[in-house]
Design a protein around this motif. Structure first.
Motif, mmCIF file in Angstrom:
data_model
loop_
_atom_site.group_PDB
_atom_site.id
_atom_site.type_symbol
_atom_site.label_atom_id
_atom_site.label_comp_id
_atom_site.label_asym_id
_atom_site.label_seq_id
_atom_site.Cartn_x
_atom_site.Cartn_y
_atom_site.Cartn_z
ATOM 1 N N THR A 11 -18.482 -27.867 -60.520
ATOM 2 C CA THR A 11 -18.846 -26.162 -61.476
ATOM 3 C C THR A 11 -20.003 -26.826 -62.318
ATOM 4 O O THR A 11 -20.987 -25.784 -61.648
ATOM 5 C CB THR A 11 -17.703 -25.724 -61.954
ATOM 6 N N VAL A 12 -19.944 -27.741 -62.523
ATOM 7 C CA VAL A 12 -20.986 -27.954 -63.566
ATOM 8 C C VAL A 12 -22.455 -27.681 -62.939
ATOM 9 O O VAL A 12 -23.547 -26.898 -63.186
ATOM 10 C CB VAL A 12 -21.310 -28.672 -64.763
ATOM 11 N N ALA A 13 -22.097 -28.555 -61.973
ATOM 12 C CA ALA A 13 -24.053 -28.570 -60.850
ATOM 13 C C ALA A 13 -24.206 -27.564 -59.966
ATOM 14 O O ALA A 13 -24.792 -26.776 -59.998
ATOM 15 C CB ALA A 13 -23.061 -29.835 -60.081
ATOM 16 N N ALA A 14 -22.913 -26.659 -59.773
ATOM 17 C CA ALA A 14 -23.361 -25.357 -59.008
ATOM 18 C C ALA A 14 -23.523 -23.929 -59.748
ATOM 19 O O ALA A 14 -24.896 -23.489 -59.675
ATOM 20 C CB ALA A 14 -21.986 -24.919 -58.502
ATOM 21 N N ARG A 15 -23.486 -24.444 -61.365
ATOM 22 C CA ARG A 15 -23.694 -23.223 -61.885
ATOM 23 C C ARG A 15 -25.452 -23.843 -63.125
ATOM 24 O O ARG A 15 -26.259 -22.669 -63.217
ATOM 25 C CB ARG A 15 -22.747 -23.511 -63.305
ATOM 26 N N ALA A 16 -25.439 -24.885 -62.858
ATOM 27 C CA ALA A 16 -27.009 -25.182 -62.902
ATOM 28 C C ALA A 16 -27.816 -25.126 -61.984
ATOM 29 O O ALA A 16 -29.001 -24.491 -62.119
ATOM 30 C CB ALA A 16 -26.726 -27.527 -63.074
#
Length: 151
Positions: A11-16
């Motif tokens: 989720t952190v990577a996708a949002r970034a």
């Protein structure tokens, strides 16, 4: 079923990546109206410099194909780049109807054409060993997904 939380690495990577895509879209809109050469002109310059550095050549038609734009659009863009002193043209010795596009001043730093790339290179110097390769692999996979969308 897997429960995905806000702090889950995926989720952190996708949002970034989504924030990056939005920032790129805003930058493209600003460049169209506010600051310097268009994104296509910058892409053309990168292609011209890459081909020259590889010992190759590039024609206006090849630039149009690489950018997926009309040759008429490329002609106007190349005229503006030539007027700005960034490129020149030389005759194609194999076909007198054709010309090659060459960088006018080989002392021009490719990063100077796109200062965003220069800043990204600076940030990459701070990455731990191996992280740049992993990051590049991840972003290439993201790019493949984006390129495949709506085809």
């Amino acid at each position: 079923m897997t429960i995905v939380t806000e702090d889950d690495p995926s989720t952190v990577a996708a949002r970034a990546v989504e924030r990056l895509r939005l920032a790129e879209a805003r930058l493209a809109r600003r460049r169209q109206t506010d600051c310097g050469p268009s994104e296509n002109a910058r892409a053309a310059m990168r292609l011209i410099l890459e081909r020259t550095d590889e010992g190759g050549t590039v024609t206006p038609t090849e630039i149009a194909q690489a950018l997926a734009v009309s040759t008429a659009s490329v002609t106007g863009m190349l005229d503006r780049l030539a007027a700005g002193g960034l490129i020149g043209f030389v005759a194609n010795p194999a076909d007198r109807r054709s010309k090659f596009v060459v960088p006018f001043d080989r002392s021009t730093d490719a990063d100077a054409i796109d200062p965003v790339t220069a800043r990204i290179r600076e940030f990459a110097l701070d990455l731990p060993d191996g992280a740049a390769t992993q990051l590049a692999d991840f972003l290439d996979r993201v790019r493949e997904v984006v390129d495949a969308e709506c085809r």
